[in-house]
Design an enzyme around this catalytic site. Structure first.
Site, PDB file in Angstrom:
ATOM      1  N   ARG A  74       0.823  -1.208   0.000  1.00 28.42           N
ATOM      2  CA  ARG A  74       0.000   0.000   0.000  1.00 28.42           C
ATOM      3  C   ARG A  74       0.860   1.262   0.000  1.00 28.42           C
ATOM      4  O   ARG A  74       0.546   2.240  -0.679  1.00 28.42           O
ATOM      5  CB  ARG A  74      -0.954  -0.027   1.200  1.00 28.42           C
ATOM      6  CG  ARG A  74      -2.116  -0.973   0.962  1.00 28.42           C
ATOM      7  CD  ARG A  74      -2.947  -1.236   2.196  1.00 28.42           C
ATOM      8  NE  ARG A  74      -4.090  -2.086   1.843  1.00 28.42           N
ATOM      9  CZ  ARG A  74      -4.911  -2.647   2.715  1.00 28.42           C
ATOM     10  NH1 ARG A  74      -4.718  -2.456   4.013  1.00 28.42           N
ATOM     11  NH2 ARG A  74      -5.921  -3.395   2.301  1.00 28.42           N
ATOM     12  N   HIS A 100      -6.531  -0.981  -6.681  1.00 24.19           N
ATOM     13  CA  HIS A 100      -5.822  -2.170  -6.210  1.00 24.19           C
ATOM     14  C   HIS A 100      -5.200  -1.965  -4.841  1.00 24.19           C
ATOM     15  O   HIS A 100      -5.040  -0.848  -4.361  1.00 24.19           O
ATOM     16  CB  HIS A 100      -4.800  -2.652  -7.242  1.00 24.19           C
ATOM     17  CG  HIS A 100      -3.601  -1.786  -7.445  1.00 24.19           C
ATOM     18  ND1 HIS A 100      -2.432  -2.275  -7.981  1.00 24.19           N
ATOM     19  CD2 HIS A 100      -3.378  -0.473  -7.219  1.00 24.19           C
ATOM     20  CE1 HIS A 100      -1.545  -1.307  -8.067  1.00 24.19           C
ATOM     21  NE2 HIS A 100      -2.091  -0.207  -7.606  1.00 24.19           N
ATOM     22  N   GLU A 101      -4.858  -3.085  -4.206  1.00 28.00           N
ATOM     23  CA  GLU A 101      -4.326  -3.120  -2.835  1.00 28.00           C
ATOM     24  C   GLU A 101      -5.272  -2.468  -1.828  1.00 28.00           C
ATOM     25  O   GLU A 101      -4.848  -1.800  -0.891  1.00 28.00           O
ATOM     26  CB  GLU A 101      -2.944  -2.463  -2.762  1.00 28.00           C
ATOM     27  CG  GLU A 101      -1.928  -2.988  -3.757  1.00 28.00           C
ATOM     28  CD  GLU A 101      -1.748  -4.484  -3.705  1.00 28.00           C
ATOM     29  OE1 GLU A 101      -2.061  -5.101  -2.680  1.00 28.00           O
ATOM     30  OE2 GLU A 101      -1.304  -5.068  -4.712  1.00 28.00           O
ATOM     31  N   GLY A 102      -6.557  -2.699  -2.003  1.00 25.34           N
ATOM     32  CA  GLY A 102      -7.559  -2.123  -1.110  1.00 25.34           C
ATOM     33  C   GLY A 102      -8.131  -0.861  -1.712  1.00 25.34           C
ATOM     34  O   GLY A 102      -7.453   0.162  -1.799  1.00 25.34           O
ATOM     35  N   GLN A 108     -10.099   1.506   2.286  1.00 26.27           N
ATOM     36  CA  GLN A 108      -9.161   2.277   3.100  1.00 26.27           C
ATOM     37  C   GLN A 108      -9.911   3.195   4.058  1.00 26.27           C
ATOM     38  O   GLN A 108      -9.506   3.382   5.225  1.00 26.27           O
ATOM     39  CB  GLN A 108      -8.228   3.100   2.209  1.00 26.27           C
ATOM     40  CG  GLN A 108      -7.404   2.318   1.221  1.00 26.27           C
ATOM     41  CD  GLN A 108      -6.474   1.308   1.870  1.00 26.27           C
ATOM     42  OE1 GLN A 108      -5.973   1.532   2.955  1.00 26.27           O
ATOM     43  NE2 GLN A 108      -6.266   0.189   1.197  1.00 26.27           N
TER      44      GLN A 108
END
Length: 603
Positions: A311, A455-457, A462
């Site tokens: 992240r 992507h990545e959350g 978040q």
């Protein structure tokens, strides 16, 4: 951008002071500069020329393997040969023992020159996870080979039916017969299921691909344990290896089901993978061979080690794409003549046209980009500096750094993903119609950056993590630690006549944020508190970036053009951007139910 990096590293973060610590004792400002020089050169010579080719010549599958342009292979080899995959690792592993903050600064050149090339971030993250959670054998056989560039890595979380809802994954992992617990590579399982959105899931850039896969182990009744409690983590290599890391020549039962064709970030193949469908039977049976990492049911604990690292890297990548657009539009604005300045009598058509940078609105767009990009870069490097403090500082400093890093990780990922994308949009606007064509690079920068909010959350995830977990954990200890750090900067800035108004405004913003946080949770009903989590995330991020800018301004001289530019960007952010938090926090504070109460049929 190099001058900005040098300023942030040395004048602001004082990274040379890290060389007083045992782990970094062999380094100096000169060795740090040498690493940056090398990475800047490789990025310029190998990544930048390949960037457009990778965008235009998408990965394709010929039925046997994924085909990538030759220039992508050359760029990847150059990165591996640079040693950057092991940059922060022990010297005994062939690493440089670089501070994380210097490693990230060096990697920023690659993100700026060609973010869609190589996907080395995943390999480093994969290996780092195994170094933290794997057995010594798993570290030696898999992680060490990834640091050496022989193997590349992935993370396999999402599934077609589950997406970000990891509690709903359906991939199964069943013990692989008698003796599975005695395999030197770890408890051995057979995996069956499907994984979606796997970056670098198949390619020919390395000898092997090491998939880290989340799957569920059936309970005694044969059923999968519901929720996240049943999720475990497995190493699933594309090609099977022996306990020395040598390829056995046997293909694991992992099959490429297809490639996703993306808006941007096209150089990295994005895949749908089938595990255990029987296309490549292993030892006479279907099911992909996987080796469990850690204890059963603790898969997310391990995977979040990789995800949190990713992240911060995603945020840095977003920053550098914003920087690429900013530099391109600044160069264009300085060289593009159009229009005439407005004088006392209006415009004089007899006068020659002036570069568009002379127009106030163009300067506004450039200042906005500068404030987003350099503010985001400061945040990314500050977080990386916290990683170094967490691992090499004294006990109290390490504890505080870990808590502060946990608070800032959702912001480090999400804020640049949103606002450096806006910087790319402004870069297109500065170019006018030309920016909307492929004749200029800014349209690709925007397309590439659009992935980073997903992507990545995703952005929404978040936000839920920040308001739903981070600010409430340990009775608000993380939020109080952050407030102390911000207040320390405010106290230092108050005696400065030029910065005092901004210090006072930041103090007010911090108070607003705290009040809104309490008001959101006043009823104790999560559904009400979290209905406006995204506006909360946006306001929180703007407060953090305002803090970054105030702290950076304190370290900037006012005599040089660069220092004056930083002070102007600080002033712009406080006057043009920070006021946005009033509207964002209003709906949080009032627990506005507009979105929550909206019903499907009304759309």
């Amino acid at each position: 951008m190099r001058a900005t990096l040098d300023f942030l590293l040395h004048d602001w973060l004082r990274v040379e002071s890290l060389t007083a610590r045992a782990r970094f004792a062999d380094h100096s400002r000169e060795t740090f500069a040498a690493v940056l020089d090398t990475c800047e050169r490789i990025a310029r010579e190998k990544f930048a020329p390949a960037n457009r080719t990778a965008d235009l010549e998408e990965p394709r599958f010929d039925g046997e393997k994924v085909i990538l342009p030759a220039s992508t292979h050359a760029a990847s080899r150059a990165y591996v040969e640079s040693g950057m995959l092991a940059a922060a690792q022990d010297a005994a592993l062939g690493g440089m023992q670089l501070p994380c903050v210097v490693e990230m600064a060096a990697n920023s050149f690659f993100a700026k020159a060609g973010v869609g090339l190589g996907g080395h971030m995943l390999t480093s993250g994969n290996a780092n996870l195994l170094m933290a959670h794997g057995t010594p054998t798993q570290q030696r056989v898999f992680a060490h080979q990834e640091f050496a560039g022989r193997f590349f890595g992935t993370m396999c979380l999402s599934e077609p039916q589950a997406g970000s809802s990891l509690s709903d994954i359906a991939t199964r992992a069943e013990p692989d017969g008698e003796g599975a617990d005695g395999d030197p590579l770890g408890p051995r399982y057979r995996l069956r299921g499907h994984k979606m959105w796997i970056s670098n899931g198949d390619h020919e850039l390395a000898e092997n691909i090491i998939h880290l896969v989340l799957a569920k182990i059936p309970g005694p009744d044969g059923r999968l344990v519901p929720g996240v409690r049943g999720i475990s983590l497995f190493i699933v290599p594309k090609w099977l290896v022996d306990e020395e890391g040598a390829l056995t020549g046997e293909r694991n039962d992992v099959a490429l089901a297809g490639l996703n064709h993306k808006l941007g970030y096209r150089g990295i193949p994005n895949t749908l993978l089938n595990f255990g469908e029987g296309r490549y039977p292993v030892r006479g049976a279907s099911g992909a061979i996987g080796y469990r990492v850690g204890a059963p049911g603790e898969g997310l604990k391990g995977m979040f080690h990789m995800m949190n690292e990713a992240r911060i890297a995603v945020g840095l990548g977003a920053v550098m794409l914003g920087a690429a657009g900013y530099e391109a539009s600044l160069d264009y604005a300085r060289g593009r003549p159009q229009g005439r300045p407005i004088g006392p009598a209006g415009k004089d058509a007899r006068q020659p046209q002036v570069p568009i940078i002379r127009h106030a609105d163009v300067r506004r767009m450039l200042l906005a980009q500068k404030s987003y990009v350099e503010g985001g870069l400061a945040l990314a490097l500050y977080c990386a500096r916290l990683v170094d403090e967490q691992h090499t500082g004294d006990a109290q400093a390490a504890k505080d750094a870990a808590l502060l890093l946990e608070m800032l990780t959702p912001i480090a990922k999400s804020w640049p993903s949103e606002w450096c994308l806006e910087a790319n949009s402004l870069a297109i606007q500065v170019h006018g119609g030309y920016g909307y064509t492929r004749d200029y690079p800014v349209e690709q920068h925007w397309r590439d950056n659009r992935l980073n909010m997903i992507h990545e959350g995703t952005h929404g995830i978040q936000a839920l993590d920040l308001l739903g977990r981070k600010v409430t954990m340990d009775g608000g200890a993380g939020l109080m630690t952050l407030a102390r750090a911000v207040n320390a900067t405010i106290e230092r800035a108050l005696p400065d006549a030029l910065l005092q108004p901004f210090a006072s405004r930041l103090a007010q913003a911090l108070q607003q944020l705290g009040a809104a946080t309490k008001a959101a949770w006043a009823t104790g009903v999560p559904e009400e508190a979290l209905a406006n989590a995204v506006p909360y995330l946006q306001a929180f991020g703007h407060v953090v970036i305002a803090w970054m800018w105030l702290d950076v301004a304190l370290a900037s001289d006012r005599d040089s053009a660069a220092g004056q530019g930083r002070h102007a960007a600080c002033r712009f952010f406080f006057r043009h951007e920070l006021p946005r938090i009033d509207a964002w926090l209003a709906v949080v504070r009032d627990r506005d139910d507009t979105c929550l109460s909206m019903q499907d049929a009304w759309f």
